[in-house]
Design an enzyme around this catalytic site. Structure first.
Site, PDB file in Angstrom:
ATOM      1  N   SER A   9       0.899  -0.975   0.037  1.00  0.00           N
ATOM      2  CA  SER A   9      -0.119  -0.108  -0.044  1.00  0.00           C
ATOM      3  C   SER A   9       0.779   1.186   0.089  1.00  0.00           C
ATOM      4  CB  SER A   9      -0.785  -0.142   1.235  1.00  0.00           C
ATOM      5  OG  SER A   9      -1.612   1.329   1.459  1.00  0.00           O
ATOM      6  N   LYS A  67      -1.197  -1.078  -4.325  1.00  0.00           N
ATOM      7  CA  LYS A  67      -2.447  -0.163  -3.851  1.00  0.00           C
ATOM      8  C   LYS A  67      -1.813   1.271  -3.797  1.00  0.00           C
ATOM      9  CE  LYS A  67      -4.721   0.177   0.598  1.00  0.00           C
ATOM     10  NZ  LYS A  67      -5.248  -0.543   1.748  1.00  0.00           N
ATOM     11  N   LYS A  99      -2.987   5.347  -2.753  1.00  0.00           N
ATOM     12  CA  LYS A  99      -4.035   5.992  -1.891  1.00  0.00           C
ATOM     13  C   LYS A  99      -4.434   7.007  -3.074  1.00  0.00           C
ATOM     14  CE  LYS A  99      -3.935   4.339   2.142  1.00  0.00           C
ATOM     15  NZ  LYS A  99      -5.154   3.537   2.772  1.00  0.00           N
ATOM     16  N   ASP A 145      -7.151   3.189  -3.106  1.00  0.00           N
ATOM     17  CA  ASP A 145      -8.109   3.164  -1.807  1.00  0.00           C
ATOM     18  C   ASP A 145      -8.343   4.665  -1.565  1.00  0.00           C
ATOM     19  OD1 ASP A 145      -9.016   2.912   0.707  1.00  0.00           O
ATOM     20  OD2 ASP A 145      -6.994   2.135   1.653  1.00  0.00           O
ATOM     21  N   GLU A 202     -11.100   0.764  -3.416  1.00  0.00           N
ATOM     22  CA  GLU A 202     -11.509   0.448  -1.898  1.00  0.00           C
ATOM     23  C   GLU A 202     -12.043   1.750  -1.257  1.00  0.00           C
ATOM     24  OE1 GLU A 202      -7.796  -0.847   0.162  1.00  0.00           O
ATOM     25  OE2 GLU A 202      -9.007  -0.796   2.023  1.00  0.00           O
ATOM     26  N   ASP A 215     -13.808  -1.510   3.271  1.00  0.00           N
ATOM     27  CA  ASP A 215     -12.788  -1.440   4.319  1.00  0.00           C
ATOM     28  C   ASP A 215     -13.422  -0.864   5.549  1.00  0.00           C
ATOM     29  OD1 ASP A 215     -10.680  -0.949   6.253  1.00  0.00           O
ATOM     30  OD2 ASP A 215      -9.318  -0.006   4.958  1.00  0.00           O
ATOM     31  N   LYS A 266      -9.907  -6.637   8.329  1.00  0.00           N
ATOM     32  CA  LYS A 266      -8.977  -6.313   9.451  1.00  0.00           C
ATOM     33  C   LYS A 266      -9.135  -6.892  10.710  1.00  0.00           C
ATOM     34  CE  LYS A 266      -7.488  -1.902   7.047  1.00  0.00           C
ATOM     35  NZ  LYS A 266      -7.399  -0.516   6.898  1.00  0.00           N
ATOM     36  N   GLY A 301      -4.059  -3.854   6.326  1.00  0.00           N
ATOM     37  CA  GLY A 301      -3.216  -3.514   7.122  1.00  0.00           C
ATOM     38  C   GLY A 301      -3.261  -2.294   7.864  1.00  0.00           C
TER      39      GLY A 301
HETATM   40  O1  OSB Z   1      -7.181   2.132   4.454  1.00  0.00           O
HETATM   41  O2  OSB Z   1      -6.033   0.113   4.304  1.00  0.00           O
HETATM   42  C1  OSB Z   1      -6.240   1.558   4.690  1.00  0.00           C
HETATM   43  C2  OSB Z   1      -2.832   2.344   6.744  1.00  0.00           C
HETATM   44  C3  OSB Z   1      -3.636   2.934   7.756  1.00  0.00           C
HETATM   45  C4  OSB Z   1      -4.969   2.815   8.002  1.00  0.00           C
HETATM   46  C5  OSB Z   1      -5.874   2.506   6.943  1.00  0.00           C
HETATM   47  C6  OSB Z   1      -5.206   1.946   5.728  1.00  0.00           C
HETATM   48  C7  OSB Z   1      -3.968   1.934   5.679  1.00  0.00           C
HETATM   49  C8  OSB Z   1      -3.286   1.173   4.382  1.00  0.00           C
HETATM   50  C9  OSB Z   1      -1.711   0.489   4.713  1.00  0.00           C
HETATM   51  O3  OSB Z   1      -3.412   1.185   3.405  1.00  0.00           O
HETATM   52  C10 OSB Z   1      -1.648  -0.904   5.053  1.00  0.00           C
HETATM   53  C11 OSB Z   1      -0.444  -1.092   5.731  1.00  0.00           C
HETATM   54  O4  OSB Z   1       0.641  -1.271   4.958  1.00  0.00           O
HETATM   55  O5  OSB Z   1      -0.445  -1.726   6.914  1.00  0.00           O
HETATM   56 MG    MG Z   2      -8.315   0.971   3.096  1.00  0.00          MG
END
Ligand code: OSB
Ligand code: MG
Length: 368
Positions: free
Chosen positions: A136, A162, A164, A189, A214, A239, A263, A291
């Site tokens: 991510s 992924k 953001k 995402d 996402e 999510d 999660k 994550g």
């Molecule tokens: O939206 O999946 C998410 C990290 C912190 C809070 C929300 C998210 C995320 C990530 C990173 O996308 C996931 C990771 O590498 O742990």
């Molecule tokens: Mg997410």
């Protein structure tokens, strides 16, 4: 199994690079670690994934400390337990606070597996020797910076990228990625940054062959996600919307998504995570493990969960060194060619590194 003593620790670890989402940027990760000792001398570990601010859900490190100290630990300590599934019932008088509950429940699952002498993977019913891993990537200063990162992670073998997105950092970013990496498995995402007024944007994204988008809309908005999904071909993955089996059932029945990101902390523990996994499997909804920028203990739990059969898509469980100079477990989690080998030692299968844990601990309290 009976828990005789619990140590609760508040840690702060600096991330190797800041992580930016549509809500803001994180550089230091604060989190809680929970160590539970049984009467038989086994030790189980759990990690709370709540952040120091309530941007992702309403929980924070401090609210988790309060819930654990005043309600959750007293409800479980010195109680005779047959199986971790009983935790849900023991904590049923405590509403929500899923991440706090999950920290304790994860430690109990680890402890239970160690008492049985089996891996957490086996205790959960998983059966993969290795799991596929994606990465991510936070919002970057420039598109060029992002392209360089994708280049680097592709070379490392990560199974999907992924990125953001947020208003102003979306269509053009995806277009540029596709221009440079036409084949890379790619998803976006939004962390709830959009509304149905942005439907045209999502329609335009359809042409870039994303694996999924996402959480485009608000966390509690199943109806609008269903409306959006009807108008776009890219699968929606939820999510932030999914806190329980019930949420997953609503999402599936309303056709608000085609994929679910599970999660453990968000849904209150491994038992609920597995229930959601099973529900999705029955409904042919693929899942993957999200994550929360976890340290080693939380990451180990994610790896074990991912061995369940309907975790079909690569998860956000990158290797330890992606996040940390030094992780709090050994061996550290290593990604090779986009795979993590699943340990088969009893429990989570990684040893906590007490020296690094001590180094990053801000505060500790022992309950007995
Ligand atoms: O939206 O999946 C998410 C990290 C912190 C809070 C929300 C998210 C995320 C990530 C990173 O996308 C996931 C990771 O590498 O742990
Ligand atoms: Mg997410």
């Amino acid at each position: 199994m009976k828990i005789q003593e619990i140590s609760l620790r508040h840690l702060k670890m600096r991330m190797r690079s800041p992580f930016a989402t549509s809500f803001g940027t994180m550089q230091d990760k604060e989190f809680l670690l929970l160590e539970a000792k049984s009467v038989n001398g086994h030790i189980g570990w759990g990690e709370s994934v709540a952040f120091d601010t309530p941007w992702y859900t309403e929980e924070t490190v401090k609210t988790n400390w309060h819930m654990l100290e005043d309600f959750i630990i007293p409800a479980v300590i010195n109680r005779e337990l047959e199986h971790p599934d009983q935790i849900t019932c023991l904590l049923s008088s405590i509403r929500k606070n899923n991440m706090a509950k999950s920290a304790l429940e994860g430690a109990v699952w680890d402890l239970y597996s160690k008492e049985k002498g089996i891996s957490l993977t086996r205790a959960l019913g998983g059966n993969k020797g290795k799991i596929e891993v994606g990465v991510s990537i936070g919002i970057q200063k420039t598109i060029d910076d992002l392209l360089q990162l994708i280049d680097r992670y592709t070379a490392k073998g990560y199974k999907r990228m992924k990125v953001k997105i947020k208003p102003g950092w979306d269509l053009e970013v995806i277009r540029e990625i596709r221009k440079n990496f036409p084949e890379v498995p790619l998803m976006a995402d939004a962390n709830s940054a959009y509304t149905l007024n942005d439907t045209d944007l999502f329609k335009s994204l359809d042409e870039y062959g994303l694996m999924m988008i996402e959480q485009p809309l608000a966390a509690n908005d199943f109806i609008d996600h269903a409306k959006l999904q009807k108008q776009i071909t890219t699968p929606i993955c939820l999510d932030e919307s999914i806190h329980s089996y019930e949420d997953a059932r609503i999402a599936i029945e309303l056709k608000a998504c085609q994929i679910i990101n599970i999660k453990i902390g968000r849904v209150g523990g491994l038992t609920e995570a597995r229930r959601i996994h099973n529900l999705c499997k029955d409904n042919k909804i693929p899942v993957w493990c999200g994550g929360m920028l976890e340290a080693g203990i939380g990451r180990a739990h994610n790896i074990a969960l991912t061995t369940l059969s309907n975790f079909i898509l690569p998860g956000d469980t990158a290797g330890s060194s992606h996040y940390w100079e030094k992780d709090i477990i050994y061996p550290e989690v290593v990604v090779e060619n986009g795979y993590i080998n699943v340990p088969d030692h009893p429990g989570i299968g990684y040893e906590p590194n007490r020296e690094t844990i001590r180094q990053f601990t801000l505060n500790e309290k022992i309950f007995s």
